[in-house]
Design an enzyme around this catalytic site. Structure first.
Site, PDB file in Angstrom:
ATOM      1  N   GLN A 259      33.814  45.185  52.665  1.00  0.00           N
ATOM      2  CA  GLN A 259      34.156  45.194  51.244  1.00  0.00           C
ATOM      3  C   GLN A 259      34.514  46.594  50.753  1.00  0.00           C
ATOM      4  OE1 GLN A 259      34.845  42.321  49.427  1.00  0.00           O
ATOM      5  NE2 GLN A 259      34.683  41.856  51.593  1.00  0.00           N
ATOM      6  N   HIS A 262      38.166  47.708  50.472  1.00  0.00           N
ATOM      7  CA  HIS A 262      39.117  47.122  49.522  1.00  0.00           C
ATOM      8  C   HIS A 262      39.672  48.153  48.545  1.00  0.00           C
ATOM      9  CE1 HIS A 262      39.784  42.885  49.940  1.00  0.00           C
ATOM     10  NE2 HIS A 262      38.516  42.618  50.136  1.00  0.00           N
ATOM     11  N   GLU A 327      29.298  39.841  43.664  1.00  0.00           N
ATOM     12  CA  GLU A 327      30.393  38.917  43.963  1.00  0.00           C
ATOM     13  C   GLU A 327      30.105  38.164  45.272  1.00  0.00           C
ATOM     14  OE1 GLU A 327      33.956  40.923  45.064  1.00  0.00           O
ATOM     15  OE2 GLU A 327      35.251  39.213  44.620  1.00  0.00           O
ATOM     16  N   HIS A 328      29.814  38.918  46.337  1.00  0.00           N
ATOM     17  CA  HIS A 328      29.468  38.313  47.625  1.00  0.00           C
ATOM     18  C   HIS A 328      28.030  38.676  47.972  1.00  0.00           C
ATOM     19  CE1 HIS A 328      33.840  39.355  47.951  1.00  0.00           C
ATOM     20  NE2 HIS A 328      33.915  38.093  48.302  1.00  0.00           N
ATOM     21  N   ASP A 361      36.558  34.946  52.901  1.00  0.00           N
ATOM     22  CA  ASP A 361      37.789  35.530  52.355  1.00  0.00           C
ATOM     23  C   ASP A 361      39.014  34.760  52.798  1.00  0.00           C
ATOM     24  OD1 ASP A 361      36.995  37.546  50.793  1.00  0.00           O
ATOM     25  OD2 ASP A 361      37.547  39.173  52.141  1.00  0.00           O
ATOM     26  N   HIS A 420      34.182  13.620   4.133  1.00  0.00           N
ATOM     27  CA  HIS A 420      33.687  13.042   5.390  1.00  0.00           C
ATOM     28  C   HIS A 420      32.936  11.739   5.083  1.00  0.00           C
ATOM     29  CE1 HIS A 420      34.685  16.888   7.210  1.00  0.00           C
ATOM     30  NE2 HIS A 420      34.256  16.490   8.397  1.00  0.00           N
TER      31      HIS A 420
END
Lengths: 434, 434
Positions: A259, A262, A327-328, A361, A420
């Site tokens: 990761q 990235h 995230e992961h 992924d 109403h």
């Protein structure tokens, strides 16, 4: 990569650090993005193509903005056959997983003569943004397009910024075609988001925009939210590995690096109960770094947002993992399924030492578009639910309405909404008069 | 109320008119809201209470901001017993409908040793905003709180602006207590949204904020989106009645008025194939207006955003209704269920002449928090899905990973993510060496 003892203070300072990466902290670009949106909204194609020339250095016209069948054919000729083959294999898995997310419209009726339910329908038009530039991710095309396709979206439009010569990467085009994109336009940045949100002469307005992008794209999506739907706002990638002394330090190190490569803003965190593992994983990271091609990015990412947190107990480690809401999340412990039951917050949970993050992924099937930056506390992975919308369905027979009509009138009058109350009363005025 | 022949031009101009009511057109308040959020974020309680004094003219301190059990007891003594009774009846229906929306975590496994699924969990903390001011809507409290309660949210926090004397409306308090709110705070406006999004000394940070409010509240919610989750951005109320010559003009008129009374920006639209019905409904509206208490609001709403559209055919009428994508849609035709099957875009669909909109507002069970301003094309009614979030779950055995590991390495290498490829390769390096 900092190694620190896990406690209230270290976790608080870590969370502060991670939030510095959030698009919410980039206020300085908001005005520029607002101006781009406003110009594309009023001047449409003219502004769209002018920004494309300014930012992408490409001359695009209404004649060339849409990718032609010939360009797609050429892409198929140019793409590596081995890549096409793995795209096609991955596509089967991704489609199959997302098919399982599909829901039917439903209703319940009772014999008083009532029917209540939800009509669940796909969105009609969706725009998928695909980043251009150096990094090309056909997997990202699959992950954004396939849930929409499975949901039954009628028209899927893709936009992606062109190179200076007006061309697009062949693997992006091939992935789009394989996944079932209907039309591809050569525009990118905030101007592409504005075009999708409001429509131009060349580009149709869509109902929802999904897909990752740089800070301009993220801010533009936030700005048009409400005008159209958007997926959650994507931040830099993250991995959190939860490990005990049974974990293989070489796997742990390799997964953290997967990761960190990235993005300089990516974050890799190891939380472990084992000092030995922490030390060995760090050694392995140094070993791998000697040979990995994206070493510079990885080193910056680890320096700023890489952490090894030493926990006294697995309970404490899990609590910290839930606070970070990564995230992961990989679980490399003796009983990984047991740990999984205690995880509240994570985009995707990878269980055991053969379920490493890159499996998710690319290949296993679950979506790789996941909530980042702690938003796994309230956002979900991209999925079929993001491409459908519900309408409530309400039917009451006259008898069923009669039975409760006085209650509704009472409620409406208490809220001083007399029209109403009147809408109910008028239906029984003949009975009342008698 | 304008009567016009339905065609491409009239529908385009109507859609333009309706969008003028959107929060996206209120840019001029954005800076003021940004300043409030920034101040509450940095100065916390101090700023929160200062704004409460400035905007609500109420002196609130950390000692008085939280509603006490004594205040709730007093509210029960002061509230009309008949209102408490209908609140309790409506609550049963609303809870029952939302229970049917609940979903379970799921997984699929195969004998190669893979398990994929989704873990579905409730959010931990939710903030519900309830407007103060002249209009008090206990029904809105039920509709916002009950889906969160049914989803299993651990802590539900409510904020609502106090009166000048620091008091809250007893029916709001009673509805909150009945629905299961855990804590109520006496703050409102953009400052309350900021407090819920970032937390102050008195008010805990939440994961998601829901509930209607004025333009400041709507813009504040949009501004903190991403920091926390929010429900869709609510605009003024709308009704669209789809009717043929079998419809009762008195019912049609009463139902149009029931939404027009909400707000000067509310919109009431009749689309009909019957000129006779159009004329008669208009006459009935004039009749009702003589006696309705909210006449001034209704007249302004009908003048600006009220339409009668004459369609040549029911198909044409349905197409226009789908383009407008109204919050509420009533179908008063000979075969209302058949028409319902053709409706793509509406927040809630009311089928047949005994299923009038106030039935859904108060009592039937479906949520009355619905997408407005054309957003029914991509947003859904508030529901249990808004209070849960999903995590992907991925497990592969060593054998299962081995079978596909070369494909993943291939894919990662094509994307030039070599550390991704390494994370897979390292797991089989011993086999490869042999």
């Amino acid at each position: 990569m900092k190694t620190v003892r896990l406690n209230q203070e270290t976790i608080a300072s870590l969370l502060d650090d991670l939030l510095k990466r959030s698009p919410n902290s980039y206020g300085k670009y908001e005005n520029a993005v607002a101006e781009i949106i406003s110009n594309v909204r009023s001047k449409k194609d003219e502004a769209l193509f002018a920004y494309t020339e300014k930012f992408d250095h490409a001359k695009i016209t209404d004649k060339t903005v849409q990718v032609t069948q010939q360009e797609i054919d050429e892409a198929y000729e140019r793409v590596e056959p081995a890549l096409l083959e793995v795209i096609q294999k991955a596509l089967v898995n991704i489609r199959s997983y997302h098919e399982k997310q599909k829901r039917q419209s439903w209703f319940c009726s009772d014999e008083k003569g009532t029917m209540l339910g939800q009509k669940i329908l796909p969105l009609q038009r969706v725009g998928v943004y695909v980043p251009g530039g150096k990094a090309v991710y056909p997997s990202s095309v699959l992950m954004n397009v396939l849930p929409a396709k499975v949901a039954g979206v009628e028209k899927i439009i893709m936009t992606t910024p062109p190179g200076k010569d007006g061309s697009l990467n062949p693997s992006t085009l091939v992935a789009a075609k394989e996944a079932g994109v209907d039309t591809i336009y050569k525009v990118g940045g905030a101007q592409a988001i504005a075009a999708l949100a409001y429509g131009t002469q060349s580009i149709p307005k869509v109902d929802k925009i999904v897909g990752p992008g740089n800070i301009f794209v993220a801010l533009a999506k936030k700005a048009v939210y409400g005008q159209v739907g958007i997926d959650s706002i994507a931040g830099p990638s993250e991995i959190l590995v939860l490990a005990d002394d049974t974990a293989n330090p070489r796997y742990v190190a390799a997964d953290l690096l997967s990761q960190a490569e990235h993005d300089e803003l990516a974050s890799a965190i190891l939380i472990t109960t084992s000092e030995k593992l922490a030390r060995q994983a760090k050694e392995q990271i140094s070993e791998f770094l000697k040979v990995l091609s994206r070493r510079e990015i990885i080193e910056k990412s680890l320096d700023h947002f890489g952490y090894i947190l030493l926990a006294d107990t697995m309970e404490e480690a899990i609590e910290a993992a839930n606070a970070i809401a990564s995230e992961h999340m990989e679980i490399l412990t003796e009983n990984p399924f047991e740990v999984m039951t205690k995880i509240r917050n994570a985009g995707a949970i990878f269980i055991g030492e053969s379920s490493c993050e890159p499996l998710g992924d690319y290949f296993a099937g679950p979506n790789h578009v996941l909530p980042t930056n702690g938003t796994a506390k309230f956002f979900s992975p991209l999925g079929v639910d993001d491409f459908v919308k519900k309408s409530s369905v309400i039917y009451y027979s006259r008898e069923a309405l009669h039975e409760i009509h006085r209650d509704i009138i009472q409620f409406a009058n208490c809220e001083q909404l007399t029209a109403h109350a009147n809408s109910i009363a008028v239906r029984f005025e003949k009975e009342e008069k008698q």
